[in-house]
Design an enzyme around this catalytic site. Structure first.
Site, PDB file in Angstrom:
ATOM      1  N   CYS A  87       0.830  -1.207   0.000  1.00 20.03           N
ATOM      2  CA  CYS A  87       0.000   0.000   0.000  1.00 20.03           C
ATOM      3  C   CYS A  87       0.870   1.265   0.000  1.00 20.03           C
ATOM      4  CB  CYS A  87      -0.915  -0.018   1.220  1.00 20.03           C
ATOM      5  SG  CYS A  87      -2.066   1.356   1.286  1.00 20.03           S
ATOM      6  N   CYS A 179      -4.409  -2.204   5.863  1.00 21.02           N
ATOM      7  CA  CYS A 179      -4.246  -0.852   5.339  1.00 21.02           C
ATOM      8  C   CYS A 179      -5.469  -0.408   4.547  1.00 21.02           C
ATOM      9  CB  CYS A 179      -3.003  -0.826   4.450  1.00 21.02           C
ATOM     10  SG  CYS A 179      -2.591   0.784   3.791  1.00 21.02           S
TER      11      CYS A 179
END
Length: 337
Positions: A87, A179
């Site tokens: 991410c 995330c």
């Protein structure tokens, strides 16, 4: 809160600051686990107090394509990926960075507990919060455009600054979980995307002692949720036999099958642009919350490395990242195979 304090500190330093709120997940976004609407209200309230503009951007398609699809592929292959690493590389320091540059920004700033001098990635001052592990895929080009305003501070100082600045989210608890997807019952969440594939649970002697629901739903070192009771020492997941669809478990935290003196990794990336030399000495982490362990790079190929440790490491997990350091500097790393 870390991002809010970062914006506050940059304003104090004379920067022109624009807030960017990233929406990166749309599936069940109205659920109790990850409501971006609530988060945006908080972010907008912070921007109002600071007197800055805030823009709402949607990177959900980029997240699904670049991060979540790979996340599922890794689980299907029996590994345990680290979505925060991907991410950061693909969304926060690529999609977000590109968007900010199109707006005419000179730099982006995040609330990560890390430091940089524009070329090197350095650990955050607060050792208990240091996030350099999750940032090890960044490049010189990315770091030259990045500021980490809270990287020099302890978390307690950041909370104090937020309170003194009357930031409305000063008491908000730290975000955890996947995330941008949030903290939720993980097995239940994964089951929506991956089919169950039951098979035998076997001990270190190959004896069947139970049944698992699918190898994708377990990780090396896991103790809870295996579904084996009984007296004696607790059971831990020690391995996966993908060909036979068997989950291997052992009794005892320090069982030999859980301890590894070496590992191989691929998909290596190096902040300096090239790998350290073969037989070079470093320290490494094989998971975020682990203490650094002295190690030697025993093999360095184009995108692969072998790392040997001075002492055996517990529950080295394929799919997780091994990250190398020289003192305060994070060098880079790779995905454990």
């Amino acid at each position: 809160m870390d991002s809010a304090v970062s914006a506050h500190l940059l304003k104090q330093q004379g920067y022109e600051v624009i807030g960017i709120f990233m929406k990166n997940w749309e599936d069940d976004d109205d659920s109790e686990y990850c409501s971006s609407n609530e988060d945006f209200v908080d972010a907008a309230a912070v921007a109002d107090v600071l007197g800055i503009e805030i823009e709402h951007v949607n990177f959900a398609s980029e997240y699904k394509e670049r991060v979540f699809a790979e996340f599922l592929r890794e689980y299907q292959a029996g590994r345990t990926p680290n979505p925060d690493v991907l991410c950061n590389a693909e969304i926060k320091f690529k999609a977000f960075l590109d968007h900010a540059m199109r707006l005419g920004a000179e730099k982006i700033a995040t609330g990560h507990y890390a430091r940089t001098d524009g070329k090197r990635l350095l650990r955050g001052t607060d050792a208990s919060k240091d996030q350099s592990y999750f940032l090890h895929r960044l490049t010189h080009a990315q770091l030259s455009r990045v500021l980490f305003p809270v990287g020099e501070l302890k978390k307690s100082e950041v909370r104090r600054i937020a309170l003194e600045a009357k930031l409305p989210n000063h008491a908000k608890k730290d975000s955890t979980g996947i995330c941008f997807i949030g903290e939720r019952p993980f097995r239940e969440f994964l089951n929506r995307y991956l089919p169950k594939a039951p098979g035998p649970i076997v001990d270190d002697k190959g004896r069947a002692i139970g049944e698992h629901i699918g190898l994708a739903f377990y990780t090396i070192g896991q103790r809870k949720g295996i579904g084996i009771g009984g007296a004696g020492e607790p059971w831990y997941v020690a391995g996966k036999d993908l060909a036979a669809n068997k989950l291997v478990v052992v009794q005892g935290h320090d069982h030999p099958l859980l301890m590894k003196r070496a590992l191989a990794a691929d998909e290596t990336t190096w902040i300096a642009g090239s790998a350290p030399g073969e037989r070079s000495q470093h320290t490494a982490k094989t998971r975020y919350r682990q203490l650094d362990a002295p190690c030697t790079l025993s093999r360095v190929l184009e995108s692969e490395i072998k790392v040997e440790f001075a002492t055996p490491q517990w529950a080295v997990t394929p799919g997780q990242s091994v990250v190398l350091y020289d003192g305060e500097a994070c060098l880079g790393g790779g995905v454990i195979t």
